[in-house]
Design an enzyme around this catalytic site. Structure first.
Site, PDB file in Angstrom:
ATOM      1  N   ARG A  70      -8.907  -0.360   3.938  1.00  0.00           N
ATOM      2  CA  ARG A  70      -8.432   0.600   2.976  1.00  0.00           C
ATOM      3  C   ARG A  70      -6.692   0.191   2.749  1.00  0.00           C
ATOM      4  O   ARG A  70      -6.373   0.675   1.981  1.00  0.00           O
ATOM      5  CB  ARG A  70      -8.133   1.816   3.578  1.00  0.00           C
ATOM      6  CG  ARG A  70      -9.283   2.319   4.294  1.00  0.00           C
ATOM      7  CD  ARG A  70      -9.667   3.461   5.299  1.00  0.00           C
ATOM      8  NE  ARG A  70      -8.064   4.966   4.638  1.00  0.00           N
ATOM      9  CZ  ARG A  70      -8.443   5.934   4.192  1.00  0.00           C
ATOM     10  NH1 ARG A  70      -9.102   6.443   5.460  1.00  0.00           N
ATOM     11  NH2 ARG A  70      -7.595   6.842   3.619  1.00  0.00           N
TER      12      ARG A  70
ATOM     13  N   ASP B   2       3.406   0.237  12.200  1.00  0.00           N
ATOM     14  CA  ASP B   2       2.155  -0.724  11.275  1.00  0.00           C
ATOM     15  C   ASP B   2       1.711  -1.588  12.269  1.00  0.00           C
ATOM     16  O   ASP B   2       0.569  -2.233  11.860  1.00  0.00           O
ATOM     17  CB  ASP B   2       2.410   0.054  10.396  1.00  0.00           C
ATOM     18  CG  ASP B   2       2.009   1.573   9.371  1.00  0.00           C
ATOM     19  OD1 ASP B   2       1.772   2.403  10.702  1.00  0.00           O
ATOM     20  OD2 ASP B   2       2.223   1.230   8.852  1.00  0.00           O
TER      21      ASP B   2
ATOM     22  N   LYS C 105       0.618  -1.207  -0.435  1.00  0.00           N
ATOM     23  CA  LYS C 105      -0.225  -0.212   0.070  1.00  0.00           C
ATOM     24  C   LYS C 105       0.952   1.113   0.040  1.00  0.00           C
ATOM     25  O   LYS C 105       0.241   2.184  -1.053  1.00  0.00           O
ATOM     26  CB  LYS C 105      -0.204  -0.290   1.443  1.00  0.00           C
ATOM     27  CG  LYS C 105      -1.729   1.209   1.313  1.00  0.00           C
ATOM     28  CD  LYS C 105      -2.409   1.600   2.443  1.00  0.00           C
ATOM     29  CE  LYS C 105      -2.019   1.999   4.043  1.00  0.00           C
ATOM     30  NZ  LYS C 105      -2.130   3.037   4.372  1.00  0.00           N
TER      31      LYS C 105
HETATM   32  C1  UD1 Z   1       4.042   6.588   6.434  1.00  0.00           C
HETATM   33  C2  UD1 Z   1       2.937   5.778   6.325  1.00  0.00           C
HETATM   34  C3  UD1 Z   1       2.418   5.265   7.572  1.00  0.00           C
HETATM   35  C4  UD1 Z   1       3.143   5.347   8.578  1.00  0.00           C
HETATM   36  C5  UD1 Z   1       4.475   6.141   8.582  1.00  0.00           C
HETATM   37  C6  UD1 Z   1       5.475   5.676   9.613  1.00  0.00           C
HETATM   38  C7  UD1 Z   1       1.815   6.073   4.196  1.00  0.00           C
HETATM   39  C8  UD1 Z   1       0.906   6.684   3.380  1.00  0.00           C
HETATM   40  N1  UD1 Z   1       1.720   5.836   5.556  1.00  0.00           N
HETATM   41  O1  UD1 Z   1       2.852   7.615   7.417  1.00  0.00           O
HETATM   42  O2  UD1 Z   1       1.491   3.865   7.213  1.00  0.00           O
HETATM   43  O3  UD1 Z   1       2.979   4.271   9.834  1.00  0.00           O
HETATM   44  O4  UD1 Z   1       5.269   6.554   8.039  1.00  0.00           O
HETATM   45  O5  UD1 Z   1       6.250   5.055   9.472  1.00  0.00           O
HETATM   46  O6  UD1 Z   1       3.286   6.404   3.846  1.00  0.00           O
HETATM   47  N2  UD1 Z   1       5.277  14.505  11.352  1.00  0.00           N
HETATM   48  C9  UD1 Z   1       5.731  16.006  11.820  1.00  0.00           C
HETATM   49  N3  UD1 Z   1       5.468  17.382  10.503  1.00  0.00           N
HETATM   50  C10 UD1 Z   1       5.974  16.716   9.503  1.00  0.00           C
HETATM   51  C11 UD1 Z   1       5.706  15.604   8.485  1.00  0.00           C
HETATM   52  C12 UD1 Z   1       5.560  14.118   9.651  1.00  0.00           C
HETATM   53  O7  UD1 Z   1       5.750  16.390  13.211  1.00  0.00           O
HETATM   54  O8  UD1 Z   1       5.729  17.332   8.348  1.00  0.00           O
HETATM   55  C13 UD1 Z   1       5.740  13.852  12.598  1.00  0.00           C
HETATM   56  C14 UD1 Z   1       4.378  12.644  12.094  1.00  0.00           C
HETATM   57  O9  UD1 Z   1       3.078  13.420  13.433  1.00  0.00           O
HETATM   58  C15 UD1 Z   1       4.139  11.321  12.745  1.00  0.00           C
HETATM   59  C16 UD1 Z   1       6.342  10.774  12.788  1.00  0.00           C
HETATM   60  O10 UD1 Z   1       6.888  12.360  12.365  1.00  0.00           O
HETATM   61  O11 UD1 Z   1       4.446  11.597  14.308  1.00  0.00           O
HETATM   62  C17 UD1 Z   1       6.194  10.281  11.672  1.00  0.00           C
HETATM   63  O12 UD1 Z   1       5.349  10.478  10.654  1.00  0.00           O
HETATM   64  P1  UD1 Z   1       5.926  10.198   9.385  1.00  0.00           P
HETATM   65  O13 UD1 Z   1       6.844   9.664   8.587  1.00  0.00           O
HETATM   66  O14 UD1 Z   1       6.108  11.432   7.690  1.00  0.00           O
HETATM   67  O15 UD1 Z   1       4.661   9.473   8.246  1.00  0.00           O
HETATM   68  P2  UD1 Z   1       3.358   9.418   6.919  1.00  0.00           P
HETATM   69  O16 UD1 Z   1       4.768   9.448   5.930  1.00  0.00           O
HETATM   70  O17 UD1 Z   1       2.610  10.367   7.076  1.00  0.00           O
END
Ligand code: UD1
Length: 429
Positions: free
Chosen positions: A399, A307, A22
């Site tokens: 999903r 996850d 996914k």
């Molecule tokens: C992706 C995955 C999700 C997985 C996550 C962590 C997809 C579609 N989703 O989500 O399934 O659980 O990686 O492995 O690929 N953060 C900030 N600011 C930002 C971006 C992130 O503070 O601009 C924080 C988030 O709140 C969170 C952490 O960083 O606490 C990790 O988020 P991130 O690695 O960005 O996850 P996603 O890319 O959203």
């Protein structure tokens, strides 16, 4: 309204074929916005998030067709718009992954602010800071984020946290920037390597994905040629079935997996007493005795994945002894705990940790999935619980898991989907 009915107590035995990932396919679909010719993606899982991303791409002007059940053809040659409908962005946060590609292709992008979500605050500040470092102007107003940059310039970017989404978006935005971009403290997830490979096939010059430093040398243009790309197996789907096998004392072989992507889970399950054998693209897990408690610390890849945290909690709730699970990626990822407690688990949440005291048995109950992986955790628990578990919130599972109940039925689980029958009214004459 649909629900799953699970009758626990059946050992899982046999083979399960793992679907495409996914979290890789959604980003490859977004990345196709940078191609000027057709992109064909193979091994695409038929899950709801893919359907939503199809709608996002269509709303941006991409012509999308299914060549067969698992092959998507994306044709952007009619021209691309810079904004997607709010309701799609609201429905799926991963829609924000179109930002980097659109910024590179069109020099501007406007999206509804995705905001928080059920597993915790999920800002996009790191994505936006990265765009700004490359010279983009970011305006956030009236609930929208608007990014524009007639010209992007390479920059040194240090991420405060190795965010997967920010790494991917910044990587995409830097592809045509003038000069070299270096992303430090980059996320190292396997999905990021896939994107690097995809963009390089289009003519980008990216290296370092899979390490914490990614270097993107800006190129002046990408090659206008069709690309075919096959999605890697879903390590989270595979991990979920390993845990389902573990909780039922099963003997399961997973086909089409990359065992290396599952090492953190494999190590934990072996420590707990499972027998795991791997070969190229195959993994066999056998559990012949009650598992022992183990402590699990969730970290960005190659650490234990957030996850799979809810699903391993279900398994540890039946283990011998007390386990401590510490979540370091998302703030609110223990929403499944109350539901597991309803099934007889003994779990106490303290800040970022859950203390799981193993109990001898779980009992089936009516539970509600609060999010995707939490739903998977409740299915795993239901497979081992005595009696019947009724799970609501099945839409979350759809999903991210392709044909979950069929795959589980094929290895011996008693699980079926039910929906409310339409109310029949008798006509009185
Ligand atoms: C992706 C995955 C999700 C997985 C996550 C962590 C997809 C579609 N989703 O989500 O399934 O659980 O990686 O492995 O690929 N953060 C900030 N600011 C930002 C971006 C992130 O503070 O601009 C924080 C988030 O709140 C969170 C952490 O960083 O606490 C990790 O988020 P991130 O690695 O960005 O996850 P996603 O890319 O959203």
């Amino acid at each position: 309204m649909e629900r799953l009915r699970v009758i626990g107590g059946h050992r899982l035995t046999g083979q399960i074929r793992i679907s495409g990932a996914k979290n890789a396919v959604l980003k490859l679909m977004a990345a196709s916005l940078l191609a000027s010719d057709v992109t064909i993606i193979q091994n695409v899982p038929r899950i709801r998030d893919v359907e939503i991303m199809v709608k996002v791409l269509q709303s941006l002007g991409v012509e999308v067709t299914w060549d067969d059940r698992s092959t998507l053809r994306l044709d952007p040659r009619q021209g691309i718009h810079y904004s997607a409908p709010d309701e799609l962005v609201r429905e799926m946060r991963a829609s924000v992954q179109v930002m980097g590609p659109l910024l590179t292709r069109l020099g501007r992008v406007k999206l509804f602010q995705p905001g928080g979500c059920v597993i915790g605050q999920r800002p996009i500040d790191l994505h936006l800071k990265g765009f700004q470092a490359l010279g983009a102007e970011v305006v956030e107003e009236h609930g929208y984020v608007y990014v524009q940059a007639p010209k992007l310039r390479g920059a040194e970017i240090h991420l405060d946290f190795p965010s997967v989404g920010a790494t991917e978006n910044i990587m995409a935005a830097a592809i045509l920037a003038e000069g070299t971009t270096v992303i430090r403290n980059a996320a190292k997830e396997p999905e990021i390597i896939e994107e690097q490979n995809f963009y390089n096939r289009l003519g980008a010059r990216i290296r370092g994905a899979g390490t914490d430093m990614i270097r993107i040398e800006g190129v002046s243009r990408l090659q206008p040629k069709p690309i075919e790309y096959t999605v890697i197996p879903d390590r989270i789907e595979a991990g979920t079935y390993m845990l389902a096998a573990a909780i039922t004392g099963g003997d399961l072989e997973l086909e089409e997996v990359i065992p290396e992507h599952l090492e953190s889970l494999t190590a934990k399950l072996r420590e707990a007493g499972a027998e795991i054998v791997t070969a190229e693209e195959r993994l066999r897990i056998r559990v012949g005795r009650r598992l022992s408690a183990v402590d699990v610390t969730v970290l960005p890849y190659p650490g234990f994945p957030t996850d799979l945290q809810p699903q391993i909690a279900a398994v540890l709730s039946l283990a011998d002894g007390t386990s401590v699970l510490t979540e370091n990626v998302f703030g609110s990822r223990f929403r499944y705990v109350d539901e597991l407690i309803r099934m007889g688990a003994n779990i106490r949440v303290e800040g970022r940790s859950a203390i799981v005291k193993g109990v001898p048995r779980l009992t089936g109950a009516s539970v509600i999935a609060p999010d995707l992986r939490a739903g998977a955790s409740l299915v795993v628990a239901g497979l081992a619980a005595e009696g019947e578990t009724i799970l609501e919130g099945v839409a979350y599972l759809d999903r991210g898991y392709e044909a979950m109940e069929q795959k589980l039925q094929a290895v011996g689980a008693d699980i079926r989907r039910e929906s409310d029958a339409p109310v029949e009214t008798e006509m009185v004459v």
